[in-house]
Design a protein around this motif. Structure first.
Motif, PDB file in Angstrom:
ATOM      1  N   ASP A 176       0.856  -1.184   0.000  1.00  0.00           N
ATOM      2  CA  ASP A 176       0.000   0.000   0.000  1.00  0.00           C
ATOM      3  C   ASP A 176       0.897   1.242   0.000  1.00  0.00           C
ATOM      4  OD1 ASP A 176      -2.061   1.814   0.277  1.00  0.00           O
ATOM      5  OD2 ASP A 176      -2.145   1.591   2.452  1.00  0.00           O
ATOM      6  N   VAL A 177       0.676   2.146  -0.958  1.00  0.00           N
ATOM      7  CA  VAL A 177       1.464   3.376  -1.045  1.00  0.00           C
ATOM      8  C   VAL A 177       0.550   4.561  -0.790  1.00  0.00           C
ATOM      9  CG1 VAL A 177       2.887   4.838  -2.516  1.00  0.00           C
ATOM     10  CG2 VAL A 177       3.060   2.355  -2.709  1.00  0.00           C
ATOM     11  N   ASP A 178       0.873   5.400   0.168  1.00  0.00           N
ATOM     12  CA  ASP A 178       0.131   6.621   0.468  1.00  0.00           C
ATOM     13  C   ASP A 178       0.952   7.821   0.009  1.00  0.00           C
ATOM     14  OD1 ASP A 178      -1.826   5.093   1.676  1.00  0.00           O
ATOM     15  OD2 ASP A 178      -0.863   5.209   3.646  1.00  0.00           O
ATOM     16  N   ILE A 179       0.310   8.755  -0.711  1.00  0.00           N
ATOM     17  CA  ILE A 179       0.985   9.966  -1.176  1.00  0.00           C
ATOM     18  C   ILE A 179       0.229  11.169  -0.623  1.00  0.00           C
ATOM     19  CG2 ILE A 179       1.661  11.342  -3.178  1.00  0.00           C
ATOM     20  CD1 ILE A 179       1.814   8.779  -4.792  1.00  0.00           C
ATOM     21  N   ASP A 180       0.892  11.936   0.193  1.00  0.00           N
ATOM     22  CA  ASP A 180       0.287  13.126   0.795  1.00  0.00           C
ATOM     23  C   ASP A 180       0.654  14.335  -0.072  1.00  0.00           C
ATOM     24  OD1 ASP A 180      -0.757  15.070   2.336  1.00  0.00           O
ATOM     25  OD2 ASP A 180       0.346  14.585   4.174  1.00  0.00           O
ATOM     26  N   VAL A 181      -0.347  14.885  -0.781  1.00  0.00           N
ATOM     27  CA  VAL A 181      -0.118  16.012  -1.691  1.00  0.00           C
ATOM     28  C   VAL A 181      -0.382  17.317  -0.954  1.00  0.00           C
ATOM     29  CG1 VAL A 181      -0.831  17.115  -3.845  1.00  0.00           C
ATOM     30  CG2 VAL A 181      -0.763  14.622  -3.686  1.00  0.00           C
ATOM     31  N   GLY A 182       0.584  18.208  -0.967  1.00  0.00           N
ATOM     32  CA  GLY A 182       0.422  19.502  -0.323  1.00  0.00           C
ATOM     33  C   GLY A 182      -0.438  20.439  -1.148  1.00  0.00           C
ATOM     34  N   GLU A 183      -0.942  21.477  -0.510  1.00  0.00           N
ATOM     35  CA  GLU A 183      -1.728  22.483  -1.205  1.00  0.00           C
ATOM     36  C   GLU A 183      -0.820  23.225  -2.205  1.00  0.00           C
ATOM     37  OE1 GLU A 183      -2.947  24.894   2.010  1.00  0.00           O
ATOM     38  OE2 GLU A 183      -4.024  23.279   3.030  1.00  0.00           O
ATOM     39  N   ILE A 184      -1.363  23.477  -3.380  1.00  0.00           N
ATOM     40  CA  ILE A 184      -0.547  24.166  -4.377  1.00  0.00           C
ATOM     41  C   ILE A 184      -1.436  24.989  -5.301  1.00  0.00           C
ATOM     42  CG2 ILE A 184      -0.558  22.199  -5.954  1.00  0.00           C
ATOM     43  CD1 ILE A 184       2.257  23.077  -6.860  1.00  0.00           C
ATOM     44  N   THR A 185      -0.980  26.180  -5.655  1.00  0.00           N
ATOM     45  CA  THR A 185      -1.631  27.042  -6.634  1.00  0.00           C
ATOM     46  C   THR A 185      -0.569  27.537  -7.599  1.00  0.00           C
ATOM     47  OG1 THR A 185      -3.326  27.781  -5.076  1.00  0.00           O
ATOM     48  CG2 THR A 185      -2.941  29.168  -7.004  1.00  0.00           C
ATOM     49  N   ILE A 186      -0.846  27.380  -8.889  1.00  0.00           N
ATOM     50  CA  ILE A 186       0.086  27.841  -9.917  1.00  0.00           C
ATOM     51  C   ILE A 186      -0.644  28.835 -10.807  1.00  0.00           C
ATOM     52  CG2 ILE A 186       1.647  27.172 -11.777  1.00  0.00           C
ATOM     53  CD1 ILE A 186       1.604  24.322 -10.649  1.00  0.00           C
ATOM     54  N   LEU A 187      -0.116  30.053 -10.905  1.00  0.00           N
ATOM     55  CA  LEU A 187      -0.693  31.095 -11.762  1.00  0.00           C
ATOM     56  C   LEU A 187       0.226  31.316 -12.954  1.00  0.00           C
ATOM     57  CD1 LEU A 187      -2.545  33.520 -12.444  1.00  0.00           C
ATOM     58  CD2 LEU A 187      -1.102  34.900 -10.918  1.00  0.00           C
ATOM     59  N   TYR A 188      -0.351  31.203 -14.150  1.00  0.00           N
ATOM     60  CA  TYR A 188       0.370  31.523 -15.382  1.00  0.00           C
ATOM     61  C   TYR A 188      -0.250  32.811 -15.955  1.00  0.00           C
ATOM     62  CZ  TYR A 188       1.087  26.418 -15.104  1.00  0.00           C
ATOM     63  OH  TYR A 188       1.362  25.138 -14.684  1.00  0.00           O
TER      64      TYR A 188
END
Length: 210
Positions: free
Chosen positions: A31-43
């Motif tokens: 079992d693999v758990d991936i904790d994704v952080g909050e992210i905002t990308i503005l172009y």
């Protein structure tokens, strides 16, 4: 020769027996758990150049005349002037007073023209304080784009869409910027840039509430 053949036959028989035997087997499920952080990308483009043609300006400034585009100009016929108008004498001249303003119909005010810059920004966003993302555009106070004594005022700006669901990290959300322009001090043709190519800011785009 017979002995070699017998040895070969024994080896082949042993190999066949081994192949038919049950092989040892080991397996572990992971079992693999991936904790994704909050992210905002503005172009966003940091330099935008627009050409306002004579035809576009004549159309947006409006009026009820029938307009035909020419070379670097637009000819608008406003119809019959009406009349007759009695001529009078003024300072040795004969003068017949007409009022073309009454024939122009509804004319857009030159100090409140919207310029929509389409598809000039994009956002990828996931996580944060809400499930939505907000894009806003601001204009520094008193912003003008100049060409010598001629100027175009930038009196306001808005983003479209302004609020939308977080688009995630796949296909970004794209949008427009609408600038409100004041042409009342525009009195010369040519490039009005006020040095923004050197780093001046006409508008600032910002992403919040994501």
């Amino acid at each position: 020769m017979r002995q070699f053949t017998l040895k070969t036959l024994k080896a082949a028989t042993a190999a066949a027996l081994l192949a038919g035997a049950s092989m040892a087997h080991a397996q572990i499920a992971v079992d693999v758990d991936i904790d994704v952080g909050e992210i905002t990308i503005l172009y966003a483009f940091n330099d935008v150049d627009v050409t306002l043609t004579s035809t576009a300006l004549a159309t947006i400034l409006g009026g009820t005349g029938t307009c035909a585009a020419g070379t670097n100009s637009t000819n608008c016929s406003t119809g019959d002037a009406g009349g007759p108008v009695n001529a009078t004498v003024n300072a040795g001249n004969l003068e017949a007073a007409f009022d073309i303003s009454t024939n122009l119909g509804t004319v857009a005010p030159t100090n409140n023209i919207n310029l929509v810059l389409q598809d000039v920004w994009a956002v990828r966003a996931v996580g944060g304080t809400s499930a939505n993302t907000t894009v806003s555009v601001t204009v520094p106070g008193g912003t003008t784009i100049t060409n010598g004594a001629s100027s175009i005022g930038v009196t306001g700006a808005a983003a479209t869409p302004s609020t939308f669901a977080d688009p995630g990290l796949g296909t970004p959300q794209t949008g427009d910027v609408t600038l409100t322009l004041d042409f009342s001090s525009l009195n010369a043709a040519g490039n009005h840039d006020s040095g923004q190519d050197a780093g001046d800011t006409v508008y600032t785009i910002d992403v919040t509430a994501t």
